[in-house]
Design a protein around this motif. Structure first.
Motif, mmCIF file in Angstrom:
data_model
loop_
_atom_site.group_PDB
_atom_site.id
_atom_site.type_symbol
_atom_site.label_atom_id
_atom_site.label_comp_id
_atom_site.label_asym_id
_atom_site.label_seq_id
_atom_site.Cartn_x
_atom_site.Cartn_y
_atom_site.Cartn_z
ATOM 1 N N VAL A 124 -30.339 65.000 -22.385
ATOM 2 C CA VAL A 124 -31.323 64.186 -21.662
ATOM 3 C C VAL A 124 -31.783 63.069 -22.599
ATOM 4 C CG1 VAL A 124 -33.532 64.156 -20.455
ATOM 5 C CG2 VAL A 124 -32.055 66.181 -20.303
ATOM 6 N N GLY A 125 -31.370 61.847 -22.285
ATOM 7 C CA GLY A 125 -31.764 60.677 -23.071
ATOM 8 C C GLY A 125 -33.051 60.074 -22.527
ATOM 9 N N GLU A 126 -33.317 58.839 -22.934
ATOM 10 C CA GLU A 126 -34.625 58.245 -22.608
ATOM 11 C C GLU A 126 -34.555 57.377 -21.358
ATOM 12 O OE1 GLU A 126 -36.716 58.471 -26.834
ATOM 13 O OE2 GLU A 126 -35.878 56.511 -26.413
ATOM 14 N N ALA A 127 -33.906 56.230 -21.478
ATOM 15 C CA ALA A 127 -33.845 55.282 -20.363
ATOM 16 C C ALA A 127 -32.673 54.344 -20.618
ATOM 17 C CB ALA A 127 -35.136 54.471 -20.297
ATOM 18 N N PRO A 128 -32.095 53.795 -19.570
ATOM 19 C CA PRO A 128 -30.963 52.882 -19.779
ATOM 20 C C PRO A 128 -31.391 51.630 -20.540
ATOM 21 C CG PRO A 128 -31.273 53.411 -17.430
ATOM 22 C CD PRO A 128 -32.450 53.961 -18.158
ATOM 23 N N GLY A 129 -30.459 51.098 -21.295
ATOM 24 C CA GLY A 129 -30.646 49.788 -21.913
ATOM 25 C C GLY A 129 -29.856 48.754 -21.104
ATOM 26 N N ARG A 130 -29.638 47.588 -21.701
ATOM 27 C CA ARG A 130 -28.980 46.513 -20.956
ATOM 28 C C ARG A 130 -27.557 46.885 -20.517
ATOM 29 N NH1 ARG A 130 -26.782 41.352 -23.826
ATOM 30 N NH2 ARG A 130 -25.471 43.079 -24.458
ATOM 31 N N ASP A 131 -26.789 47.481 -21.442
ATOM 32 C CA ASP A 131 -25.393 47.811 -21.115
ATOM 33 C C ASP A 131 -25.314 48.850 -20.002
ATOM 34 O OD1 ASP A 131 -24.479 46.107 -23.105
ATOM 35 O OD2 ASP A 131 -24.616 47.666 -24.631
ATOM 36 N N GLU A 132 -26.216 49.832 -20.073
ATOM 37 C CA GLU A 132 -26.221 50.905 -19.073
ATOM 38 C C GLU A 132 -26.665 50.362 -17.713
ATOM 39 O OE1 GLU A 132 -27.641 51.132 -22.132
ATOM 40 O OE2 GLU A 132 -26.178 52.509 -23.038
ATOM 41 N N ASP A 133 -27.628 49.434 -17.741
ATOM 42 C CA ASP A 133 -28.128 48.816 -16.507
ATOM 43 C C ASP A 133 -26.993 48.059 -15.807
ATOM 44 O OD1 ASP A 133 -30.122 47.944 -14.663
ATOM 45 O OD2 ASP A 133 -30.250 46.039 -15.721
ATOM 46 N N ARG A 137 -24.093 53.449 -15.808
ATOM 47 C CA ARG A 137 -23.759 54.736 -16.457
ATOM 48 C C ARG A 137 -24.585 54.870 -17.732
ATOM 49 N NH1 ARG A 137 -18.239 54.199 -18.352
ATOM 50 N NH2 ARG A 137 -18.470 56.298 -19.174
ATOM 51 N N PRO A 138 -25.016 56.108 -18.056
ATOM 52 C CA PRO A 138 -25.836 56.265 -19.252
ATOM 53 C C PRO A 138 -25.019 56.199 -20.543
ATOM 54 C CG PRO A 138 -25.471 58.404 -18.222
ATOM 55 C CD PRO A 138 -24.831 57.366 -17.319
ATOM 56 N N PHE A 139 -25.668 55.741 -21.590
ATOM 57 C CA PHE A 139 -25.102 55.774 -22.950
ATOM 58 C C PHE A 139 -23.706 55.156 -23.029
ATOM 59 C CE2 PHE A 139 -28.456 58.956 -23.390
ATOM 60 C CZ PHE A 139 -28.957 58.659 -24.644
ATOM 61 N N VAL A 140 -23.594 53.897 -22.641
ATOM 62 C CA VAL A 140 -22.308 53.215 -22.792
ATOM 63 C C VAL A 140 -22.367 52.126 -23.876
ATOM 64 C CG1 VAL A 140 -21.503 53.655 -20.432
ATOM 65 C CG2 VAL A 140 -22.820 51.584 -20.901
ATOM 66 N N THR A 170 -27.694 62.592 -18.891
ATOM 67 C CA THR A 170 -28.560 61.815 -17.994
ATOM 68 C C THR A 170 -29.712 61.261 -18.825
ATOM 69 O OG1 THR A 170 -29.733 61.871 -15.868
ATOM 70 C CG2 THR A 170 -30.031 63.773 -17.283
ATOM 71 N N ASN A 171 -30.654 60.619 -18.164
ATOM 72 C CA ASN A 171 -31.835 60.069 -18.832
ATOM 73 C C ASN A 171 -33.095 60.515 -18.100
ATOM 74 O OD1 ASN A 171 -30.889 58.289 -20.967
ATOM 75 N ND2 ASN A 171 -30.000 57.035 -19.342
ATOM 76 N N VAL A 172 -34.230 60.467 -18.786
ATOM 77 C CA VAL A 172 -35.500 60.726 -18.103
ATOM 78 C C VAL A 172 -35.733 59.654 -17.044
ATOM 79 C CG1 VAL A 172 -38.010 60.859 -18.408
ATOM 80 C CG2 VAL A 172 -36.490 61.829 -20.149
ATOM 81 N N THR A 243 -32.791 63.618 -32.889
ATOM 82 C CA THR A 243 -33.115 62.190 -32.983
ATOM 83 C C THR A 243 -32.122 61.403 -32.122
ATOM 84 O OG1 THR A 243 -31.826 62.196 -35.005
ATOM 85 C CG2 THR A 243 -34.211 62.103 -35.263
ATOM 86 N N HIS A 244 -32.608 60.313 -31.577
ATOM 87 C CA HIS A 244 -31.812 59.492 -30.677
ATOM 88 C C HIS A 244 -30.744 58.729 -31.489
ATOM 89 C CE1 HIS A 244 -30.954 56.409 -27.696
ATOM 90 N NE2 HIS A 244 -31.587 57.159 -26.814
ATOM 91 N N PRO A 245 -29.530 58.567 -30.946
ATOM 92 C CA PRO A 245 -28.513 57.822 -31.714
ATOM 93 C C PRO A 245 -28.928 56.388 -32.049
ATOM 94 C CG PRO A 245 -27.742 58.337 -29.476
ATOM 95 C CD PRO A 245 -28.999 59.105 -29.695
HETATM 96 N N1 URA Z 1 -30.581 55.124 -24.664
HETATM 97 C C1 URA Z 1 -30.870 56.119 -23.807
HETATM 98 O O1 URA Z 1 -31.770 56.914 -24.064
HETATM 99 N N2 URA Z 1 -30.167 56.220 -22.696
HETATM 100 C C2 URA Z 1 -29.167 55.405 -22.395
HETATM 101 O O2 URA Z 1 -28.557 55.574 -21.339
HETATM 102 C C3 URA Z 1 -28.857 54.373 -23.300
HETATM 103 C C4 URA Z 1 -29.572 54.252 -24.435
#
Ligand code: URA
Length: 274
Positions: A124-133, A137-140, A170-172, A243-245
């Motif tokens: 479970v990640g946080e929220a999409p960034g620009r690339d994911e938006d 898709r999450p974490f791309v 996924t993300n929160v 910790t978040h990547p």
């Molecule tokens: N960071 C996140 O937590 N989620 C993403 O999808 C991308 C970056």
């Protein structure tokens, strides 16, 4: 009181200014709507009741005083929507239809999930960034590529068909916050019912809470540098805060601890972890 807009169109600016000054002198201090309404022309049923008649009715107990608009209980609306979802496709549809989160307005795409939903590990990640938006898709982006390499080091990938070699992610928050700001506690709380249902439907063996927003949503606390590396429990299953990547990209020295956490995940999956 108002000036008909068609007569306004015929005025030069001095005349329009004089008309405005006249209205101000007459006590007009608010614009109610763009088009003037001639209330003498309204059919009787639409015309407002004279004020004296309303107060007489109120005194006689015939009319209720105007009700104050009630604040919506958005987390309750989210709980109902999430509760209706019988599977991942309908959960996604419920989230697409949820209009109470401001972040949705500024986002290109809903970012729902990626990976194999039969996997034992759910991140479970946080929220999409620009690339994911952009990708939906999450974490791309860069952080996601680092995450893929980290998990590959313990034999897990999102593309694997065999559940035991896969992870699900996924993300929160499913929508990108403006300028990548942290989601507020209110935003986290309103999306939490969807996250909980998501976890219930995927039913992973273990959860990884990646970063502070995820710890807030799953554990009700922040402080990832204190929490990381210690297994705890949430949603009826073991959770490991990590910790978040994106943090690891900025602080490469912290990769040593992240590696220890990955070894812990591998041991847990093999059945000999803490
Ligand atoms: N960071 C996140 O937590 N989620 C993403 O999808 C991308 C970056």
């Amino acid at each position: 009181m108002g000036i008909a807009t068609d007569s306004l169109a015929d005025m030069d600016w001095q005349a329009a200014l004089a008309a405005l000054a006249w209205q101000v002198d007459m006590g007009v201090h608010e614009a109610v709507c763009d088009q003037p309404i001639n209330r003498y022309d309204l059919p009787e049923s639409l015309a407002p009741a004279p004020r004296a008649a309303v107060s007489a009715a109120l005194k006689a107990g015939e009319a209720a005083p105007p009700a104050m608009p009630k604040a919506l209980d958005i987390p309750a609306i989210a709980r109902m929507a999430a509760g209706r979802a019988a599977d991942l496709a309908s959960l996604r549809a419920e989230m697409e239809a949820f209009d109470h989160c401001e972040l949705k307005k500024g986002a290109r795409n809903l970012v729902f999930s990626d990976g194999n939903p039969a996997a034992p590990v759910m991140i479970v990640g946080e929220a999409p960034g620009r690339d994911e938006d952009y990708a939906g898709r999450p974490f791309v982006g860069r952080a996601g590529q680092l995450l893929d390499r980290m998990l590959a080091a313990i034999g897990l990938s999102r593309g694997a068909e065999a559940p035991e070699a896969a992870f699900y992610i996924t993300n929160v928050m499913p929508w990108r916050p403006p300028a990548n700001r942290d989601p507020t506690e209110e935003e986290i709380a309103m999306m939490q019912p969807f996250l909980r249902r998501h976890i219930e439907l995927v039913n992973p063996r273990i959860l990884i809470a990646m970063g502070n927003t995820s710890c807030m949503a799953l554990l009700g606390q922040r402080g990832i540098l204190r929490l990381r590396g210690t297994w705890t429990e949430a949603e009826g299953r073991p959770v490991l805060p990590m910790t978040h990547p994106a943090y690891l990209l900025r602080n490469p020295a912290a990769k040593k601890d992240a590696w220890a956490d990955l070894i812990g995940i591998k041991a847990r999956l093999a059945g000999d972890g803490p």
